[in-house]
Design a protein around this motif. Sequence first.
Motif, PDB file in Angstrom:
ATOM      1  N   VAL A   1       0.776  -1.112   0.250  1.00  0.00           N
ATOM      2  CA  VAL A   1       0.122  -0.272   0.080  1.00  0.00           C
ATOM      3  C   VAL A   1       0.650   1.213   0.686  1.00  0.00           C
ATOM      4  O   VAL A   1       2.174   0.955   0.660  1.00  0.00           O
ATOM      5  CB  VAL A   1      -0.872   0.484   1.065  1.00  0.00           C
ATOM      6  CG1 VAL A   1      -1.471   1.311   1.103  1.00  0.00           C
ATOM      7  CG2 VAL A   1      -1.732  -1.234   0.813  1.00  0.00           C
ATOM      8  N   ASP A   2       1.062   2.142  -0.954  1.00  0.00           N
ATOM      9  CA  ASP A   2       1.499   3.196  -1.115  1.00  0.00           C
ATOM     10  C   ASP A   2       0.536   4.954  -0.784  1.00  0.00           C
ATOM     11  O   ASP A   2      -0.595   4.864  -0.915  1.00  0.00           O
ATOM     12  CB  ASP A   2       2.107   3.098  -2.344  1.00  0.00           C
ATOM     13  CG  ASP A   2       3.151   2.190  -2.725  1.00  0.00           C
ATOM     14  OD1 ASP A   2       3.930   2.107  -1.972  1.00  0.00           O
ATOM     15  OD2 ASP A   2       2.829   2.044  -3.471  1.00  0.00           O
ATOM     16  N   VAL A   3       1.000   5.823   0.064  1.00  0.00           N
ATOM     17  CA  VAL A   3       0.437   6.837   0.798  1.00  0.00           C
ATOM     18  C   VAL A   3       0.703   7.545   0.030  1.00  0.00           C
ATOM     19  O   VAL A   3       2.494   8.045   0.207  1.00  0.00           O
ATOM     20  CB  VAL A   3       0.731   6.836   2.212  1.00  0.00           C
ATOM     21  CG1 VAL A   3      -0.222   7.966   2.986  1.00  0.00           C
ATOM     22  CG2 VAL A   3       0.015   5.340   2.802  1.00  0.00           C
ATOM     23  N   SER A   4       0.501   9.198   0.072  1.00  0.00           N
ATOM     24  CA  SER A   4       0.810   9.910  -0.912  1.00  0.00           C
ATOM     25  C   SER A   4       0.336  10.775   0.080  1.00  0.00           C
ATOM     26  O   SER A   4      -1.314  11.243   0.627  1.00  0.00           O
ATOM     27  CB  SER A   4       0.719  10.720  -1.727  1.00  0.00           C
ATOM     28  OG  SER A   4       0.909  12.205  -2.269  1.00  0.00           O
ATOM     29  N   GLN A   5       0.977  12.413   1.281  1.00  0.00           N
ATOM     30  CA  GLN A   5       0.608  13.576   1.526  1.00  0.00           C
ATOM     31  C   GLN A   5       0.337  14.478   0.586  1.00  0.00           C
ATOM     32  O   GLN A   5       0.050  15.710   1.113  1.00  0.00           O
ATOM     33  CB  GLN A   5       0.955  13.403   2.622  1.00  0.00           C
ATOM     34  CG  GLN A   5       2.584  13.539   2.874  1.00  0.00           C
ATOM     35  CD  GLN A   5       3.101  13.856   4.441  1.00  0.00           C
ATOM     36  OE1 GLN A   5       3.306  12.675   5.130  1.00  0.00           O
ATOM     37  NE2 GLN A   5       3.231  15.386   4.653  1.00  0.00           N
ATOM     38  N   ASP A   6       0.710  14.381  -0.694  1.00  0.00           N
ATOM     39  CA  ASP A   6       0.410  16.003  -1.122  1.00  0.00           C
ATOM     40  C   ASP A   6       0.065  15.479  -2.578  1.00  0.00           C
ATOM     41  O   ASP A   6       0.039  16.478  -3.096  1.00  0.00           O
ATOM     42  CB  ASP A   6       2.429  16.244  -1.615  1.00  0.00           C
ATOM     43  CG  ASP A   6       2.835  15.012  -2.670  1.00  0.00           C
ATOM     44  OD1 ASP A   6       2.094  13.825  -3.055  1.00  0.00           O
ATOM     45  OD2 ASP A   6       4.406  14.589  -2.837  1.00  0.00           O
ATOM     46  N   GLY A   7      -1.420  14.807  -2.102  1.00  0.00           N
ATOM     47  CA  GLY A   7      -1.899  15.016  -3.732  1.00  0.00           C
ATOM     48  C   GLY A   7      -0.953  14.830  -4.596  1.00  0.00           C
ATOM     49  O   GLY A   7      -1.938  13.976  -5.554  1.00  0.00           O
ATOM     50  N   GLY A   8      -0.552  13.013  -4.390  1.00  0.00           N
ATOM     51  CA  GLY A   8      -0.553  12.417  -5.570  1.00  0.00           C
ATOM     52  C   GLY A   8       0.771  11.987  -5.924  1.00  0.00           C
ATOM     53  O   GLY A   8       1.353  11.630  -6.765  1.00  0.00           O
ATOM     54  N   GLN A   9       1.716  13.425  -5.758  1.00  0.00           N
ATOM     55  CA  GLN A   9       3.285  13.284  -6.257  1.00  0.00           C
ATOM     56  C   GLN A   9       4.046  12.347  -5.899  1.00  0.00           C
ATOM     57  O   GLN A   9       5.431  11.595  -6.442  1.00  0.00           O
ATOM     58  CB  GLN A   9       3.833  14.899  -6.243  1.00  0.00           C
ATOM     59  CG  GLN A   9       2.358  16.032  -6.996  1.00  0.00           C
ATOM     60  CD  GLN A   9       2.985  16.898  -7.035  1.00  0.00           C
ATOM     61  OE1 GLN A   9       4.124  17.599  -7.163  1.00  0.00           O
ATOM     62  NE2 GLN A   9       2.098  18.452  -6.730  1.00  0.00           N
ATOM     63  N   TYR A  10       3.965  12.655  -4.640  1.00  0.00           N
ATOM     64  CA  TYR A  10       5.440  11.597  -3.755  1.00  0.00           C
ATOM     65  C   TYR A  10       4.537  10.664  -3.350  1.00  0.00           C
ATOM     66  O   TYR A  10       3.523  10.771  -1.957  1.00  0.00           O
ATOM     67  CB  TYR A  10       6.349  12.551  -3.087  1.00  0.00           C
ATOM     68  CG  TYR A  10       6.998  11.668  -2.672  1.00  0.00           C
ATOM     69  CD1 TYR A  10       8.829  11.480  -3.278  1.00  0.00           C
ATOM     70  CD2 TYR A  10       7.462  11.511  -1.011  1.00  0.00           C
ATOM     71  CE1 TYR A  10       9.399  11.225  -3.077  1.00  0.00           C
ATOM     72  CE2 TYR A  10       8.609  11.064  -0.526  1.00  0.00           C
ATOM     73  CZ  TYR A  10       9.383  10.503  -1.583  1.00  0.00           C
ATOM     74  OH  TYR A  10      10.583   9.788  -0.710  1.00  0.00           O
ATOM     75  N   TRP A  11       5.050   8.885  -3.065  1.00  0.00           N
ATOM     76  CA  TRP A  11       4.352   8.198  -2.298  1.00  0.00           C
ATOM     77  C   TRP A  11       5.280   7.429  -2.055  1.00  0.00           C
ATOM     78  O   TRP A  11       6.465   6.950  -2.458  1.00  0.00           O
ATOM     79  CB  TRP A  11       3.910   7.480  -3.729  1.00  0.00           C
ATOM     80  CG  TRP A  11       3.116   8.101  -4.321  1.00  0.00           C
ATOM     81  CD1 TRP A  11       2.458   8.934  -5.244  1.00  0.00           C
ATOM     82  CD2 TRP A  11       1.340   7.487  -4.308  1.00  0.00           C
ATOM     83  NE1 TRP A  11       1.567   8.979  -5.962  1.00  0.00           N
ATOM     84  CE2 TRP A  11       0.866   8.321  -5.365  1.00  0.00           C
ATOM     85  CE3 TRP A  11       0.582   6.868  -3.379  1.00  0.00           C
ATOM     86  CZ2 TRP A  11      -1.053   8.345  -5.864  1.00  0.00           C
ATOM     87  CZ3 TRP A  11      -0.896   6.814  -3.682  1.00  0.00           C
ATOM     88  CH2 TRP A  11      -1.469   7.937  -4.040  1.00  0.00           C
ATOM     89  N   ARG A  12       4.682   6.743  -0.384  1.00  0.00           N
ATOM     90  CA  ARG A  12       6.180   6.357   0.117  1.00  0.00           C
ATOM     91  C   ARG A  12       5.391   4.752   0.569  1.00  0.00           C
ATOM     92  O   ARG A  12       4.157   4.597   1.055  1.00  0.00           O
ATOM     93  CB  ARG A  12       6.328   6.659   1.365  1.00  0.00           C
ATOM     94  CG  ARG A  12       7.595   7.446   1.198  1.00  0.00           C
ATOM     95  CD  ARG A  12       8.280   8.583   1.899  1.00  0.00           C
ATOM     96  NE  ARG A  12       8.137   7.549   3.242  1.00  0.00           N
ATOM     97  CZ  ARG A  12       8.889   8.590   4.238  1.00  0.00           C
ATOM     98  NH1 ARG A  12       8.057  10.023   4.438  1.00  0.00           N
ATOM     99  NH2 ARG A  12       7.747   7.616   5.428  1.00  0.00           N
ATOM    100  N   SER A  13       5.422   3.501   0.838  1.00  0.00           N
ATOM    101  CA  SER A  13       4.931   2.356   1.431  1.00  0.00           C
ATOM    102  C   SER A  13       4.671   2.501   2.858  1.00  0.00           C
ATOM    103  O   SER A  13       5.426   3.356   3.628  1.00  0.00           O
ATOM    104  CB  SER A  13       6.211   1.230   1.325  1.00  0.00           C
ATOM    105  OG  SER A  13       7.200   1.295   0.257  1.00  0.00           O
ATOM    106  N   ALA A  14       3.349   2.135   3.232  1.00  0.00           N
ATOM    107  CA  ALA A  14       2.289   2.281   4.791  1.00  0.00           C
ATOM    108  C   ALA A  14       3.160   0.635   5.240  1.00  0.00           C
ATOM    109  O   ALA A  14       3.818  -0.095   4.231  1.00  0.00           O
ATOM    110  CB  ALA A  14       1.560   2.274   4.303  1.00  0.00           C
ATOM    111  N   THR A  15       3.206   0.908   6.168  1.00  0.00           N
ATOM    112  CA  THR A  15       3.121  -1.101   6.907  1.00  0.00           C
ATOM    113  C   THR A  15       2.420  -1.387   6.788  1.00  0.00           C
ATOM    114  O   THR A  15       1.173  -1.171   7.530  1.00  0.00           O
ATOM    115  CB  THR A  15       3.754  -0.728   8.407  1.00  0.00           C
ATOM    116  OG1 THR A  15       4.661   0.607   8.605  1.00  0.00           O
ATOM    117  CG2 THR A  15       4.503  -1.530   9.121  1.00  0.00           C
ATOM    118  N   LEU A  16       2.566  -2.530   6.616  1.00  0.00           N
ATOM    119  CA  LEU A  16       1.571  -3.783   6.746  1.00  0.00           C
ATOM    120  C   LEU A  16       0.941  -4.615   7.737  1.00  0.00           C
ATOM    121  O   LEU A  16       2.367  -4.486   8.293  1.00  0.00           O
ATOM    122  CB  LEU A  16       1.589  -4.427   5.562  1.00  0.00           C
ATOM    123  CG  LEU A  16       1.460  -4.493   3.722  1.00  0.00           C
ATOM    124  CD1 LEU A  16       1.620  -5.383   3.101  1.00  0.00           C
ATOM    125  CD2 LEU A  16       0.550  -3.661   3.310  1.00  0.00           C
ATOM    126  N   GLY A  17      -0.014  -4.857   8.573  1.00  0.00           N
ATOM    127  CA  GLY A  17      -0.364  -4.858  10.084  1.00  0.00           C
ATOM    128  C   GLY A  17      -0.088  -6.917   9.035  1.00  0.00           C
ATOM    129  O   GLY A  17       0.147  -6.901   8.300  1.00  0.00           O
TER     130      GLY A  17
END
Lengths: 95, 410
Positions: B333-349
Motif C-alpha cells: 500500500v502506498d500513501v501520498s500526503q501531497d495529492g499524489g506526487q510523491y508516494w511512500r510505502s505504508a507498513t502492512l499489519g
Amino acid sequence: MKIATILIALALAATTVIAAEQRIVLKEGPGRDKIEANCGSCHSLDYILTNSPFMTRPVWDAEVTKMIKAYGAPVTDADAKDIAEYLAKNYGPQP
Amino acid sequence: MQSRRDFLKTTGGLMLASGAGWHAGHASGADAVLGPAELPEGTLNASILEVLSGKVALIKKSWRPPNYETPVSYFNDVFTPNDAFFVRYHLSNIPEVAAATWRLKIGGEAVDKPLELSLENLQHDYEQVEIAAVNQCSGNRRGMFVPHVPGVEWGPGAMGNARWKGVRLKDVLTKAGLKKEALEIVFDGADSGVFLTTPDFVKSIPVWKAMDENTLIAWQMNGQPLPHWNGFPARIVVPGWTGTYWMKHITSINAVTKPFDGFWIKIAYRIPRGKFPIVDRFISQETDVNTPITEMVVNSLMTNVANGQTVAAGRPFEVKGIAWDGGYGISRVDVSQDGGQYWRSATLGQDYGRFSFRQWTYVANAAQPGPLVVMARASNRAGATQTFELIANPAGYHHNVVQRISLNAA
C-alpha cells in the motif's frame, strides 16, 4: 431458548421497520398515489429519494420499465406513464 | 417524519468524525458518518442511522428490502463485528428461518446421490474449517459513480471482514456424488419477492469455483451463529468473489450440466468484458460483450481520517486503513500526503490470509501549516493496482478509485 429470543426480537423489529417506513412522505403531486400503490408494494419509497435528483424522464421511464419487465411488477401502462412523469417532475434534475 | 437533522440533534453526541470523503469538500464531523459528500444529495438527505434487530445503528439505505451500510469507523478493526456487518437484500420476503426445521437440499441432474442436510449434519458430519474473508457488495461505492448509476446508492461500507466457519462445499458435493458433467452449481436461499412474477434470487458459480477448497457453506461468523440479517442459519461463502454469490439462508444447492439461465445471473450482476484487470472467468456465462462479475478488484480505505479534519503541523500523525482484493493477497500500500506526487510505502499489519482485510499504517507529517491531500493506493500479488480514473460500467460495480482525503495542518 436463544432461538425463541431471536424470533421475538425479529417480530418486534419487523413492526418497527414498517412503522419507520411510514415516515417517508413523497412530494405532493399527481401520480403520487399510484407510486404508493404500485411501487410501494414491493419496496420502500426511499429508493426514489436516494436516487435523486439525477434521473430525467427517459431514465425514469427505463427504470419503471425495468420494474415491470425484469422484476415482474404488475403495473398498467397508464399507471407506468403517470409514475414516470411524477418521478421526473418531482425527483429528476430541476431546470 | 423525523428528518436526518432531527436525528442528528438527538443522537449527535454518539457520532464522532469518522467518515471518509474522496475530495476536498464539506463532509466532516457528524454528517460524514452517513457517507462521503459525493453521494447523491437525495441519498445523504434520506440517510439516517438506524438499528435493525440484533444490529448496532447502521446507515439506512432502504427499509424494504433492508439495505444497511456499515459506518467507516468500524473498519478501524480488521474484523467487522457481526452486529455492525452490512445488510443487503434484493427481495422483501425474508422469512425467519428456524434452525431446528431448516434443511439444505443438495441435488440437480449432475449429482448421483441427492442429500438433505440439517444444521446438525452440517456441524457434525463434515470437517469444519474457518477462513477469514471479505464479503463486499458488487455495488459498494455505487453512490460515488459519476454519472449517476441508479440502484442502492452505497458509500464505502457495503462490506465487511469476518471469520467464516463451516464445511467445504466441495466435501458436500463429493458426498452427493458430483458427476464430471457438472458445469455450474446453483444456489437458492429462503428469501423471495412479493409477487410470483418477480425472479427469485438464485445464483450460480462455475463448478471449479464450487470445488475450490476455500468455498464454504458457513454456519458461523466470528465465532457466533450467523445473524438473521447475514443469512442465518447458513450461507455460502465464496472468498475472493463479490457478495452476490454468498447466498444467505441457503436452502438448495443444485449441480447442473447447462448454464443456469435465471435473471440474476443471465441479466443482472454483469460487467463489460475486458475493462477490469480480472483473472477469474465464468466462461459458461460469458457473452461477446459482458460476463458475470467474479472476483473483487484491489481496493483500500482510510479509516481514521476524515475530510476537513485538522492535524497538528510539525508533528507526525498516523494514517490507518485497510486493503483487500480478490484473493491474491495485498503486496503493498502506498500513501501520498501531497495529492499524489510523491508516494511512500505504508507498513502492512498482520496477515490473516489472502482473502482477509489487511490493515496498514503510515506515519505522515505535515511540516508546514496548510492544506494537504492524503491518498492511499493498494496493489496485489497479481500485479493489479487501484485506478485513478473511474471505470464506467452500466450497473456501477468495482469502484476502486484511489481515495483522496483533504486535511488541514495548523
